[in-house]
Design an enzyme around this catalytic site. Structure first.
Site, PDB file in Angstrom:
ATOM      1  N   LYS A   9     -84.852 -57.786 -33.093  1.00  0.00           N
ATOM      2  CA  LYS A   9     -83.684 -59.497 -33.363  1.00  0.00           C
ATOM      3  C   LYS A   9     -82.834 -58.763 -32.069  1.00  0.00           C
ATOM      4  CE  LYS A   9     -83.674 -59.127 -38.007  1.00  0.00           C
ATOM      5  NZ  LYS A   9     -82.765 -58.607 -39.768  1.00  0.00           N
ATOM      6  N   TYR A  49     -85.871 -68.785 -42.551  1.00  0.00           N
ATOM      7  CA  TYR A  49     -85.669 -67.562 -43.103  1.00  0.00           C
ATOM      8  C   TYR A  49     -84.895 -69.160 -44.032  1.00  0.00           C
ATOM      9  CZ  TYR A  49     -84.235 -63.984 -40.948  1.00  0.00           C
ATOM     10  OH  TYR A  49     -84.179 -61.889 -40.465  1.00  0.00           O
ATOM     11  N   ASN A 151     -80.009 -55.217 -38.730  1.00  0.00           N
ATOM     12  CA  ASN A 151     -81.317 -53.319 -38.564  1.00  0.00           C
ATOM     13  C   ASN A 151     -82.864 -54.139 -37.557  1.00  0.00           C
ATOM     14  OD1 ASN A 151     -82.373 -55.941 -39.359  1.00  0.00           O
ATOM     15  ND2 ASN A 151     -81.926 -55.894 -41.797  1.00  0.00           N
ATOM     16  N   HIS A 154     -87.840 -57.679 -37.744  1.00  0.00           N
ATOM     17  CA  HIS A 154     -88.122 -58.102 -38.622  1.00  0.00           C
ATOM     18  C   HIS A 154     -89.464 -58.259 -39.053  1.00  0.00           C
ATOM     19  CE1 HIS A 154     -89.280 -61.403 -41.285  1.00  0.00           C
ATOM     20  NE2 HIS A 154     -90.081 -61.427 -40.284  1.00  0.00           N
ATOM     21  N   GLU A 165     -95.363 -67.561 -41.308  1.00  0.00           N
ATOM     22  CA  GLU A 165     -93.812 -66.699 -40.281  1.00  0.00           C
ATOM     23  C   GLU A 165     -95.067 -67.147 -39.137  1.00  0.00           C
ATOM     24  OE1 GLU A 165     -90.874 -64.196 -42.626  1.00  0.00           O
ATOM     25  OE2 GLU A 165     -92.700 -63.064 -41.328  1.00  0.00           O
TER      26      GLU A 165
HETATM   27  P1  ADP Z   1     -85.488 -57.685 -44.575  1.00  0.00           P
HETATM   28  O1  ADP Z   1     -85.322 -58.280 -43.138  1.00  0.00           O
HETATM   29  O2  ADP Z   1     -86.089 -56.503 -44.663  1.00  0.00           O
HETATM   30  O3  ADP Z   1     -87.016 -58.322 -45.068  1.00  0.00           O
HETATM   31  P2  ADP Z   1     -84.467 -60.244 -46.126  1.00  0.00           P
HETATM   32  O4  ADP Z   1     -85.409 -60.784 -45.782  1.00  0.00           O
HETATM   33  O5  ADP Z   1     -83.819 -59.554 -47.280  1.00  0.00           O
HETATM   34  O6  ADP Z   1     -84.829 -58.680 -45.038  1.00  0.00           O
HETATM   35  O7  ADP Z   1     -82.911 -60.438 -45.421  1.00  0.00           O
HETATM   36  C1  ADP Z   1     -82.817 -60.753 -43.989  1.00  0.00           C
HETATM   37  C2  ADP Z   1     -81.982 -60.336 -42.652  1.00  0.00           C
HETATM   38  O8  ADP Z   1     -81.173 -60.923 -43.700  1.00  0.00           O
HETATM   39  C3  ADP Z   1     -82.107 -58.531 -42.574  1.00  0.00           C
HETATM   40  O9  ADP Z   1     -82.941 -58.021 -42.307  1.00  0.00           O
HETATM   41  C4  ADP Z   1     -80.741 -58.923 -42.894  1.00  0.00           C
HETATM   42  O10 ADP Z   1     -79.996 -59.200 -41.615  1.00  0.00           O
HETATM   43  C5  ADP Z   1     -79.850 -59.926 -43.041  1.00  0.00           C
HETATM   44  N1  ADP Z   1     -79.036 -59.504 -44.458  1.00  0.00           N
HETATM   45  C6  ADP Z   1     -80.150 -59.214 -45.583  1.00  0.00           C
HETATM   46  N2  ADP Z   1     -79.547 -59.155 -47.106  1.00  0.00           N
HETATM   47  C7  ADP Z   1     -78.165 -58.936 -46.077  1.00  0.00           C
HETATM   48  C8  ADP Z   1     -76.644 -58.819 -47.088  1.00  0.00           C
HETATM   49  N3  ADP Z   1     -76.756 -57.948 -48.110  1.00  0.00           N
HETATM   50  N4  ADP Z   1     -75.749 -57.919 -45.804  1.00  0.00           N
HETATM   51  C9  ADP Z   1     -76.057 -58.649 -44.567  1.00  0.00           C
HETATM   52  N5  ADP Z   1     -76.879 -58.822 -44.421  1.00  0.00           N
HETATM   53  C10 ADP Z   1     -78.289 -58.609 -44.983  1.00  0.00           C
END
Ligand code: ADP
Length: 195
Positions: A9, A49, A151, A154, A165
């Protein structure tokens, strides 16, 4: 052999750790079969997403559970509003700078890469994971600042997700078929046997 999608990202690109992240996947023996830098269109992020009820509930529940485990009150009541805000933030974030899209292939590649990536919240990701080693962002800080968690990366959550995807980011022709030394050393049953 499974294929999985990885996106580095904008925070990973801006932090200058593209190489370090890719090295981890090479080191574990995954085969890189596609890779490019791309400035995503709104449509790409929207497809990637998808704002489903399931996704909104999942992001809401994961964050609420973490707040409660820390003895904090979760200040949001509506999972749709909460999930919708995160999705809108993700669209802006992913379009704020180029991202690096990668397809990695190998035995159980999807779960392997998820294990290496760590938990959604970097602060809860163990040391040794990509999110745990290179970030310490928290739900609390990102929610207070009204932005998605930074983070870095992805990774597809399961095989079905990977299959959905990969075509968002790569055409068939961009998915390379080639022989890698690991195809023999790791996976060829006859590799070390005498003729
Ligand atoms: P992952 O990337 O771990 O599979 P998700 O698919 O649940 O997580 O969420 C997609 C992305 O949305 C996350 O990687 C993160 O950047 C963001 N995100 C998810 N939940 C939150 C939250 N509660 N607060 C802020 N950002 C979030």
């Amino acid at each position: 052999m499974e294929k999985t999608l990885v996106l580095i990202k904008p925070d990973g690109v801006q932090r200058g750790i593209i190489g370090k992240i890719i090295t981890r996947f090479e080191d574990v023996g995954l085969k890189i079969v596609a890779m490019k830098m791309v400035h995503p269109e709104q449509e790409d992020v929207d497809k990637h997403y998808a704002l489903t009820e399931e996704w909104m509930m999942a992001v809401y529940t994961k964050a609420k559970t973490k707040y409660e485990a820390e003895g904090k009150e979760f200040p949001f009541v509506d999972h749709k509003a909460y999930g919708g805000n995160i999705k809108a933030g993700l669209v802006d974030f992913l379009r704020s700078s180029p991202v690096v899209a990668i397809v990695a292939e190998g035995e159980m590649a999807v779960s392997l890469v998820r294990k290496m990536v760590g938990a959604t919240e970097p602060a809860s990701s163990p040391a040794g994971t990509i999110r745990g080693d290179f970030s310490h962002d928290t739900y609390a800080l990102s929610n207070e600042q009204g932005r998605p968690l930074r983070n870095l990366i992805h990774a597809s959550g399961n095989v079905q997700e990977a299959n959905n995807e990969i075509p968002i980011w790569f055409t068939d022709i961009e998915l390379h078929k080639y022989e890698h030394v690991n195809d023999r050393v790791q996976y060829d049953a006859k590799w070390f046997l005498p003729e």
